[in-house]
Design a protein around this motif. Sequence first.
Motif, PDB file in Angstrom:
ATOM      1  N   ARG A  23     -18.410 -92.701  20.441  1.00 31.72           N
ATOM      2  CA  ARG A  23     -18.212 -93.186  19.081  1.00 31.72           C
ATOM      3  C   ARG A  23     -17.236 -94.355  19.067  1.00 31.72           C
ATOM      4  O   ARG A  23     -16.666 -94.699  18.032  1.00 31.72           O
ATOM      5  N   TRP A  35     -29.307 -91.452  15.746  1.00 32.01           N
ATOM      6  CA  TRP A  35     -28.404 -90.715  14.860  1.00 32.01           C
ATOM      7  C   TRP A  35     -29.110 -89.484  14.307  1.00 32.01           C
ATOM      8  O   TRP A  35     -30.330 -89.371  14.366  1.00 32.01           O
ATOM      9  N   LYS A  62     -23.845 -89.453  12.428  1.00 30.95           N
ATOM     10  CA  LYS A  62     -23.610 -88.714  13.673  1.00 30.95           C
ATOM     11  C   LYS A  62     -24.483 -89.303  14.776  1.00 30.95           C
ATOM     12  O   LYS A  62     -25.718 -89.283  14.682  1.00 30.95           O
ATOM     13  N   THR A 102     -26.383 -89.314  18.153  1.00 27.99           N
ATOM     14  CA  THR A 102     -26.966 -88.284  19.031  1.00 27.99           C
ATOM     15  C   THR A 102     -27.449 -88.865  20.356  1.00 27.99           C
ATOM     16  O   THR A 102     -27.812 -88.106  21.254  1.00 27.99           O
TER      17      THR A 102
END
Length: 271
Positions: A193, A206, A249, A251
């Motif tokens: 991140r 994401w 988020k 992934t």
Amino acid sequence: MSRKSRNSLDTIEYIGPRPQKPQAKRPNFLGGWVVLLIAAGAVYFFGKPFLPLLQAQNTAPNSERADVLIAALQPSARAGDRLAAAALQRTRFEVSYEDAYYAIDYPNGDIPSDKGRAEDLIVRSYRALGVDLQQRVHEDMKGHFAEYPQIFGRKSADPNIDHRLTPNLQRFFRRCGAELLVTNEDGEEVPSRNGEDYLTGDVVTWRLAGGRPHIGIVVPGPGEHRDSPWVVHNMGAGPVWENCLLDFKITGHYRYEGDEAIDLSALLGDS
């Protein structure tokens, strides 16, 4: 009245201060500067709320700034730069969001050019580099179907849809050795991140609200944001160029340039 008395009134003697010539006033330079400072302060005070808007307009993504980046990235020897240029070119197209199933040609098949979803942007960008993800994903799935997510309960590979699903693209990139991970504080290997870990042309996935998977391509930002990792993606409004890498988020993080470790030449001969 006598002559003497009349002559005594001919001359009037003035008693009082001597008249002075009016003196020219000196310019009040200090007063002028005070007025200017007050005016400047008023402009700053009332205009300050609009400064972020003006700055945003000066660095907002637009076709002219995209053209500048495309011209700089296209000649690069690095595949990731050329992929980013291809992704930026996709933002010029009007595309309505479409996630329906289509029967398409194989290889190099595509749904109608004015329709598409997030994965279609990825596939079309790679094709500008001569990489047909439709064929590469399908051929790998034919030989290793059990290694891929079992989506929609299908029992075999399908060249019409295999490459148009983010989980399949993620698995293909991973099997090609293109996945990039970092070790977090718990000792787990996860996608970074930290924006500095993302290079131009990297693919990122994401998980959106409701668990929906999503995918995009990292590109430079416009204007003074050129050193920042922005993305080109299609979330429903067509291909857009946005500063949203860390908004969801993450992934998956992949750097796939077409030179995968998988020996697809052996798979191409399979029936």
